[in-house]
Design an enzyme around this catalytic site. Sequence first.
Site, PDB file in Angstrom:
ATOM      1  N   GLU A 128     -22.327  51.273 -29.226  1.00 50.18           N
ATOM      2  CA  GLU A 128     -21.796  50.672 -30.441  1.00 50.18           C
ATOM      3  C   GLU A 128     -22.367  49.265 -30.564  1.00 50.18           C
ATOM      4  O   GLU A 128     -22.406  48.562 -29.557  1.00 50.18           O
ATOM      5  CB  GLU A 128     -20.265  50.585 -30.406  1.00 50.18           C
ATOM      6  CG  GLU A 128     -19.700  50.093 -31.733  1.00 50.18           C
ATOM      7  CD  GLU A 128     -18.171  50.032 -31.776  1.00 50.18           C
ATOM      8  OE1 GLU A 128     -17.513  50.334 -30.775  1.00 50.18           O
ATOM      9  OE2 GLU A 128     -17.662  49.680 -32.841  1.00 50.18           O
ATOM     10  N   ALA A 168     -14.322  46.304 -23.673  1.00 50.27           N
ATOM     11  CA  ALA A 168     -14.410  47.695 -23.249  1.00 50.27           C
ATOM     12  C   ALA A 168     -14.879  48.541 -24.419  1.00 50.27           C
ATOM     13  O   ALA A 168     -14.940  48.058 -25.553  1.00 50.27           O
ATOM     14  CB  ALA A 168     -13.046  48.191 -22.769  1.00 50.27           C
ATOM     15  N   MET A 169     -15.180  49.811 -24.123  1.00 47.64           N
ATOM     16  CA  MET A 169     -15.757  50.679 -25.149  1.00 47.64           C
ATOM     17  C   MET A 169     -15.203  52.090 -25.042  1.00 47.64           C
ATOM     18  O   MET A 169     -15.136  52.668 -23.958  1.00 47.64           O
ATOM     19  CB  MET A 169     -17.286  50.670 -24.991  1.00 47.64           C
ATOM     20  CG  MET A 169     -18.010  51.540 -25.983  1.00 47.64           C
ATOM     21  SD  MET A 169     -17.733  50.965 -27.690  1.00 47.64           S
ATOM     22  CE  MET A 169     -17.877  52.513 -28.557  1.00 47.64           C
ATOM     23  N   ASN A 221     -16.087  55.165 -25.705  1.00 50.59           N
ATOM     24  CA  ASN A 221     -16.916  56.370 -25.682  1.00 50.59           C
ATOM     25  C   ASN A 221     -16.085  57.615 -25.391  1.00 50.59           C
ATOM     26  O   ASN A 221     -15.223  57.606 -24.519  1.00 50.59           O
ATOM     27  CB  ASN A 221     -17.987  56.243 -24.597  1.00 50.59           C
ATOM     28  CG  ASN A 221     -18.641  54.891 -24.581  1.00 50.59           C
ATOM     29  OD1 ASN A 221     -19.230  54.482 -25.566  1.00 50.59           O
ATOM     30  ND2 ASN A 221     -18.490  54.166 -23.483  1.00 50.59           N
ATOM     31  N   HIS A 243      -5.694  50.205 -25.974  1.00 51.86           N
ATOM     32  CA  HIS A 243      -6.576  50.103 -27.143  1.00 51.86           C
ATOM     33  C   HIS A 243      -7.677  51.168 -27.103  1.00 51.86           C
ATOM     34  O   HIS A 243      -7.861  51.920 -28.057  1.00 51.86           O
ATOM     35  CB  HIS A 243      -7.175  48.699 -27.189  1.00 51.86           C
ATOM     36  CG  HIS A 243      -8.100  48.458 -28.337  1.00 51.86           C
ATOM     37  ND1 HIS A 243      -7.719  47.804 -29.491  1.00 51.86           N
ATOM     38  CD2 HIS A 243      -9.394  48.791 -28.524  1.00 51.86           C
ATOM     39  CE1 HIS A 243      -8.732  47.748 -30.324  1.00 51.86           C
ATOM     40  NE2 HIS A 243      -9.770  48.331 -29.767  1.00 51.86           N
ATOM     41  N   GLU A 244      -8.394  51.223 -25.995  1.00 56.96           N
ATOM     42  CA  GLU A 244      -9.523  52.168 -25.919  1.00 56.96           C
ATOM     43  C   GLU A 244      -9.014  53.604 -25.948  1.00 56.96           C
ATOM     44  O   GLU A 244      -9.604  54.473 -26.582  1.00 56.96           O
ATOM     45  CB  GLU A 244     -10.359  51.920 -24.661  1.00 56.96           C
ATOM     46  CG  GLU A 244     -10.889  50.492 -24.501  1.00 56.96           C
ATOM     47  CD  GLU A 244     -11.562  49.920 -25.727  1.00 56.96           C
ATOM     48  OE1 GLU A 244     -12.153  50.689 -26.515  1.00 56.96           O
ATOM     49  OE2 GLU A 244     -11.497  48.686 -25.930  1.00 56.96           O
ATOM     50  N   GLU A 282     -10.863  49.447 -35.977  1.00 55.71           N
ATOM     51  CA  GLU A 282     -10.467  48.320 -35.117  1.00 55.71           C
ATOM     52  C   GLU A 282      -9.142  47.693 -35.543  1.00 55.71           C
ATOM     53  O   GLU A 282      -8.284  47.414 -34.705  1.00 55.71           O
ATOM     54  CB  GLU A 282     -11.585  47.278 -35.040  1.00 55.71           C
ATOM     55  CG  GLU A 282     -12.863  47.781 -34.355  1.00 55.71           C
ATOM     56  CD  GLU A 282     -12.649  48.333 -32.947  1.00 55.71           C
ATOM     57  OE1 GLU A 282     -11.567  48.112 -32.363  1.00 55.71           O
ATOM     58  OE2 GLU A 282     -13.568  49.013 -32.430  1.00 55.71           O
TER      59      GLU A 282
HETATM   60 ZN    ZN Z   1     -11.554  48.746 -30.602  1.00 52.39          ZN
END
Ligand code: ZN
Length: 888
Positions: free
Chosen positions: A134, A275-276, A278, A310-311, A333
């Site tokens: 991203e 963080a992400m 995926n 959140h993730e 988001e």
């Molecule tokens: Zn986010």
Amino acid sequence: MADFAKDNAASTPRTIYLKDYQPPAYLVDEVSLRFELEPATTRVNSRLVVRRNPGAETSDGALQLHGQNLELAAIQVNGAALDEADYQLDDEQLLLDGLDDGAVIEIETLIHPDTNTALEGLYISSDMFCTQCEAEGFRRITYFPDRPDVMTRFTTTLVADKARYPVLLSNGNPVDQGEMEDGRHWVTWQDPFPKPSYLFALVAGNLYCQEDSFRTRSGRNVTLKIFVEPENRNKCDHALASLKQAMKWDEDTYGREYDLDIFMIVAVNDFNMGAMENKGLNIFNASCVLASPETATDADYYNIQSIIGHEYFHNWSGNRVTCRDWFQLSLKEGFTVFRDQEFSSDLNSRPVKRISDVNVLRSFQFAQDASPMAHAVRPDAYMEISNFYTVTVYNKGAEVVRMICNLVGREGFRKGCDLYFDRHDGQAVTTDDFVAAMEAANGIDLTQFRRWYSQAGTPVIGASGQYDAQTRTYRLTLTQQCPPTPGQEHKEAFHIPVELALLDSSGQPLALQLEGESSPAGNHRMLELKQTSQQFEFTGIREQPVLSLLSGFSAPVKLQMERSDEELAFLFAHDPDSFNRWNAGQTLASQTLLQLIEQVQQNATLSLQDNFVQAFRKTLQHADLDHALITQALSLPSESYLADQCASVDVDAIHTAREFMRKQLAEQLYDSFLDVYRNPGPDKPYRFDAASMGRRSLRNLCLSYLLESGSDEARELCLSQLQHTHNMTDTLAALSSLSQHNWPERVEQLNRFYDRWKPDPQVIDKWFSIQAGSRLPDTLQQVESLLTHPAFRITNPNKVRALVGKFCMGNQVRFHSSDGEGYRFLTDRVLELDSINPQMAARLVSALSRWKRFDSERQGLMQNELQRILAVTGLSRDVFEIVSKSLD
Ligand code: ZN
């Protein structure tokens, strides 16, 4: 030369506009990827099956494959090799014409993970391969339609040396594996859910795995795995516990279950963001996932819980339903931040969470709204999308979702979410689609409300009330106005939920009946302000009420209202809404500080009124108030928030005034601070829960005030806390308070801390940060010499944030020193970083973007530095956008 396309007219990066959005000409149903992982050169083979997009605007568009920094080794269509005449290729894309439905495209590219310091695409962190795709990182891995409205089923095979990279991970489920004769092994992963390329991930390394499981409410068993470097094996418990809490919460609150059989988290040391999300394989900045009581603070524990949430929540708000284009970023988001805020509120203390979220909004988002980088929650243009992962898109976006919730109520909001997920599962959609689902589920019209998505800027609400004792009516006039922002001179009126209560002289809320209503209903109201000026008349009000307005901060606005110190002190002592109670204290402190700032500027003798001190004393001694709330109430508004309240920023006067107030409070309330500090005693063993956190925060706040008095006793207490505590919260609190004072123990304790913790990079980040945040006059020299400290690495974003970021964004008085040395220092770092990691460079340079707010001397110095950057050839698009917009 930078690796992006330029306008032919000028050598400036091109601007992308929302109004130019077009659906893709082709869709990709399936992709198979094969990675032969080698640090120096990794070979990537991809096989795509494409078909024309029935929703495209024309039926003859070319297939556009994005690609950046790639070496194209081979390309075939339906098994036949192409030569250069068969396609168009430039720095950004590869175009293929006239493909039939079902056409198979096979592409081989070569990439270089070990020189990838931008940390986008495939890179190496501590001898581990990992990816960050991203927003537009996938195009640095292979040629692909790298846009979120192309959703594809991925099958990924990883091949790597088995001894060095025993763990091979990607999205979805492992479906096959094997070994090769040359010592390499391979694993194939299949993700059953079509997804945009930005959610692709792979990891390869020598990793320890901690495993757990979660039983969903429909009875499926999900395997949970956290992968970390072996030395961090004892730091996974909190993240795993948080993950299970998040999975449960999303089932209970939104009815959303996890959808794969396995959920993985990997901790990496080098990461641009937190963080992400995926699909099935979240990748985390190590600082946002690893924790043990000895090494992590309460704030870390709290953050980790919320980021894990959140993730995880993105799996529905972001992955199952994703964004049509990057202008819609807040769709995922803003909504997901709202979800994680509610998660934290439900698990810990709701008012404490609300207060800290509003603090972030006011200190950073309001400042962005007042800067050259101001943009709407749904921006309409960008040069570099990485620059739009902002407090506006995230935090104001969450406020916009919260306002919808305020308007339709909890149940209506849940109905709207159910409809949204139901309608759009598996789709890439827009913020309009989200609002439309809320409208349809609740039978309401949010046409005017949509302006919150398209108009930038912080609205200012004016309020004045008039009480008529004869008719027992209270008439409230509310006005709204929003200052211009770049490209938006004039704003239309917003639709604003304004919650309020009217308090009687003992602080009790009065029953509310609006003119025209037959009987009173409840003692607080959500008014809807839609015009630029509107009146509300409350009847049957038996005494002159005190207005408690914008309870819970029901809208992200500034309030303009004449309030006497007495009225504020009354609300500070009595308002039944915890947020408003805190807010009254902050407003009282700000008003008092603004007067002190003027006194500093006039060289007058500073003095602090006794009733202010008494209001603080009362709060400090309030026996049955939540400790964390007391801490928040006694924390003075930040220097940057105060700067925002001033017509022109005088950093030195602000600093002097605030320090004076702290010292006065310390001296006049010394005994009370001492009492509270000694009273609960240190708690051990460490526990992470709202009550223990509150206790620690209040003790540590007391300690920092006590130190301001300069007494030997306070110094002893601080040193003894450093010596005797075994949790990082108390250690760090003592050390950072100590580091604000130029005492001989300072250096000794900092050195001792370093020696104790040098093997742990996360703890060492805190050590850098403490020093960069010191108010002592030689801080810049210290920071400069720390740049060459063996533990510092300019290629590591956490180190840059801890040292350079902290100094430039979190140490107003030293960064803005009148000789301009802070600005020069920042510029040097930005130029150094721009060729290493443009995202990091761009984030730092925004510290210069509000130059117009300062005195003419500083304005000149800051402008000079911005010009110095702009004069450099080959600037990244990231830095160019921020610098050029700042100078506009
Ligand atoms: Zn986010």
